[in-house]
Design a protein around this motif. Structure first.
Motif, short mmCIF file in Angstrom:
data_model
loop_
_atom_site.label_atom_id
_atom_site.label_comp_id
_atom_site.label_asym_id
_atom_site.label_seq_id
_atom_site.Cartn_x
_atom_site.Cartn_y
_atom_site.Cartn_z
N ILE A 145 -4.59 -7.12 8.12
CA ILE A 145 -4.72 -8.54 7.77
C ILE A 145 -4.99 -8.70 6.28
CG2 ILE A 145 -6.14 -10.61 8.10
CD1 ILE A 145 -6.63 -9.62 10.99
N ALA A 146 -5.89 -7.86 5.75
CA ALA A 146 -6.22 -7.95 4.32
C ALA A 146 -4.98 -7.66 3.46
CB ALA A 146 -7.34 -6.96 3.99
N HIS A 147 -4.20 -6.64 3.85
CA HIS A 147 -3.00 -6.33 3.08
C HIS A 147 -1.97 -7.46 3.16
CE1 HIS A 147 0.84 -3.73 2.46
NE2 HIS A 147 0.44 -4.26 1.33
N ASP A 148 -1.76 -7.99 4.35
CA ASP A 148 -0.79 -9.08 4.50
C ASP A 148 -1.15 -10.27 3.63
OD1 ASP A 148 0.64 -7.56 6.28
OD2 ASP A 148 -0.07 -8.59 8.08
N VAL A 149 -2.45 -10.62 3.60
CA VAL A 149 -2.87 -11.76 2.80
C VAL A 149 -2.76 -11.45 1.31
CG1 VAL A 149 -4.82 -13.28 2.24
CG2 VAL A 149 -4.33 -12.69 4.62
N ALA A 150 -3.12 -10.21 0.91
CA ALA A 150 -2.99 -9.83 -0.50
C ALA A 150 -1.54 -9.89 -0.95
CB ALA A 150 -3.56 -8.42 -0.71
N HIS A 151 -0.63 -9.42 -0.10
CA HIS A 151 0.80 -9.46 -0.42
C HIS A 151 1.29 -10.91 -0.55
CE1 HIS A 151 4.95 -7.86 -0.40
NE2 HIS A 151 5.23 -8.97 0.28
N ALA A 152 0.89 -11.76 0.40
CA ALA A 152 1.30 -13.16 0.35
C ALA A 152 0.69 -13.87 -0.86
CB ALA A 152 0.89 -13.86 1.64
N ALA A 153 -0.55 -13.52 -1.18
CA ALA A 153 -1.22 -14.16 -2.33
C ALA A 153 -0.46 -13.85 -3.62
CB ALA A 153 -2.66 -13.66 -2.43
N PHE A 154 0.02 -12.61 -3.76
CA PHE A 154 0.80 -12.26 -4.95
C PHE A 154 2.08 -13.07 -5.00
CE2 PHE A 154 3.99 -9.96 -7.29
CZ PHE A 154 3.31 -9.51 -8.42
N ASP A 155 2.78 -13.15 -3.86
CA ASP A 155 4.07 -13.86 -3.82
C ASP A 155 3.91 -15.35 -4.13
OD1 ASP A 155 5.41 -11.55 -3.25
OD2 ASP A 155 5.56 -11.92 -1.09
N GLU A 156 2.79 -15.94 -3.73
CA GLU A 156 2.61 -17.38 -3.87
C GLU A 156 1.73 -17.77 -5.06
OE1 GLU A 156 4.34 -19.36 -1.89
OE2 GLU A 156 5.13 -17.55 -0.92
N ALA A 157 1.26 -16.80 -5.82
CA ALA A 157 0.28 -17.07 -6.88
C ALA A 157 0.76 -18.12 -7.88
CB ALA A 157 -0.09 -15.78 -7.60
N THR A 158 2.03 -18.04 -8.25
CA THR A 158 2.54 -18.95 -9.29
C THR A 158 2.72 -20.38 -8.78
OG1 THR A 158 4.84 -18.37 -8.76
CG2 THR A 158 3.72 -17.08 -10.48
N LYS A 159 2.61 -20.56 -7.47
CA LYS A 159 2.83 -21.90 -6.90
C LYS A 159 1.52 -22.62 -6.61
CE LYS A 159 6.79 -19.77 -4.64
NZ LYS A 159 7.35 -19.32 -3.33
N LEU A 160 0.40 -21.97 -6.86
CA LEU A 160 -0.90 -22.54 -6.52
C LEU A 160 -1.49 -23.29 -7.71
CD1 LEU A 160 -2.53 -19.53 -4.61
CD2 LEU A 160 -1.32 -21.49 -3.61
N SER A 161 -2.17 -24.38 -7.41
CA SER A 161 -2.95 -25.06 -8.44
C SER A 161 -4.18 -24.22 -8.75
CB SER A 161 -3.38 -26.43 -7.94
OG SER A 161 -4.32 -26.29 -6.89
#
Length: 315
Positions: free
Chosen positions: A161-177
């Motif tokens: 779970i931690a890895h999946d969220v870390a991977h998704a966080a990297f992919d979506e980082a530029t789209k977050l406020s």
């Protein structure tokens, strides 16, 4: 404004410039390291990274190499980070404070960057990394004074779970406020702590992890003894040889493998720092009884012959 993805590559540079570029990149991320391409004629590396609040999220690919944060560097620089590394391709060999850990795809490695350590990758590797300031873990009550490097599974449970969220966080980082980035970073830290707390609790109960730690300590104290045996170790720990074998087997190695790897690490350190000693003197002082056997296993483990390391130290 959302943070951007920063990219770095060694492609197109001279071999010497490739190493310098990689060293500079690591310095920017988490501190100063020695970089060795082993026997490679060039070093190919790529890093993509971004900031999410106070976390650094990285995706790293590199050809064969060895990085080392030495005792000398640990005294002269600050590395106030815990690194959570998710291996996605290839195999690496980590060493810190006498602990030797093999990392492959699906494994997660958590360790204190401020302590001297080495990572040897004999071939191409890829991994995703979260670099966490120690203060963020301390704020959550995690006991860094007790932390030892540990390998966790990212194949299932809290590690996955931690890895999946870390991977998704990297992919979506530029789209977050900026506000959302702070919230995601806080949630990610809490998720990363779940497998770490599980490992910490297991150690406190005195299970296999405690035996492993005690075995490492005993081996370190007797590493120069060429007659060091599994019988001695199990007797000192008060456990059976079968149980000791199981504890090491669960970590992907035999007791003998661990002993020889630890000896090789010490031999390399002496060859790099004590040019006045002969290769045979160094090998025999760490429990080897054959120069040819030492040279063979040294090259197999480090990807370079001991004479090359010895010559480089003498220059």
């Amino acid at each position: 404004m959302p943070d951007t993805i920063r990219s770095l590559s060694t492609t197109g540079l001279t071999p010497k410039s490739q190493i310098q570029r990689w060293s500079d990149a690591l310095t920017d991320l988490c501190g100063r390291f020695d970089v060795d391409p082993l026997e490679g004629t060039s070093f190919d590396g790529r890093i993509n990274y971004t900031l999410m609040s106070r976390l650094k999220l990285c995706q790293i690919e590199a050809s064969q190499h060895r990085i080392a944060h030495t005792l000398a560097r640990s005294r002269s620089t600050e590395h106030p980070y815990i690194k959570i590394l998710f291996q996605t391709y290839g195999t690496s060999y980590f060493e810190q404070d006498g602990r030797h850990i093999e990392i492959g795809p699906g494994d997660c490695l958590a360790y204190d960057v401020s302590m001297p350590h080495t990572i040897v990758s004999p071939a191409l590797t890829r991994h995703e990394v979260v670099i966490v300031p120690k203060e963020l873990l301390q704020e959550r009550g995690f006991r860094l004074d007790k932390m030892v490097a540990c390998k966790l599974s990212a194949r299932s449970g809290t590690g996955r779970i931690a890895h999946d969220v870390a991977h998704a966080a990297f992919d979506e980082a530029t789209k977050l406020s900026p506000h959302s980035a702070v919230g995601v970073a806080e949630s990610l830290i809490d998720l990363l702590l779940l497998p770490l707390r599980e490992a910490d609790a297991m150690f406190d109960r005195g299970g296999p992890e405690a035996i492993y730690i005690r075995a490492q300590a005993f081996i370190r104290e007797h590493l120069r003894d060429p007659d060091l045996t599994i019988d001695q170790i199990s007797a000192a720990l008060g456990c059976t040889k079968r149980y000791l074998h199981m504890v090491f087997s669960d970590r992907g190695m035999t007791v003998s493998d661990y002993i020889w790897r630890a000896r090789l690490q010490h031999c390399r350190q002496e060859l790099e720092t004590q040019s006045g000693k002969t290769i045979t003197d160094v090998a025999f002082s760490w429990g080897f009884s054959s120069s040819s056997h030492f040279s063979r296993v040294f090259r197999k483990y480090f990807g370079v012959v001991p004479s090359a390391v010895h010559r480089a130290a003498a220059r």
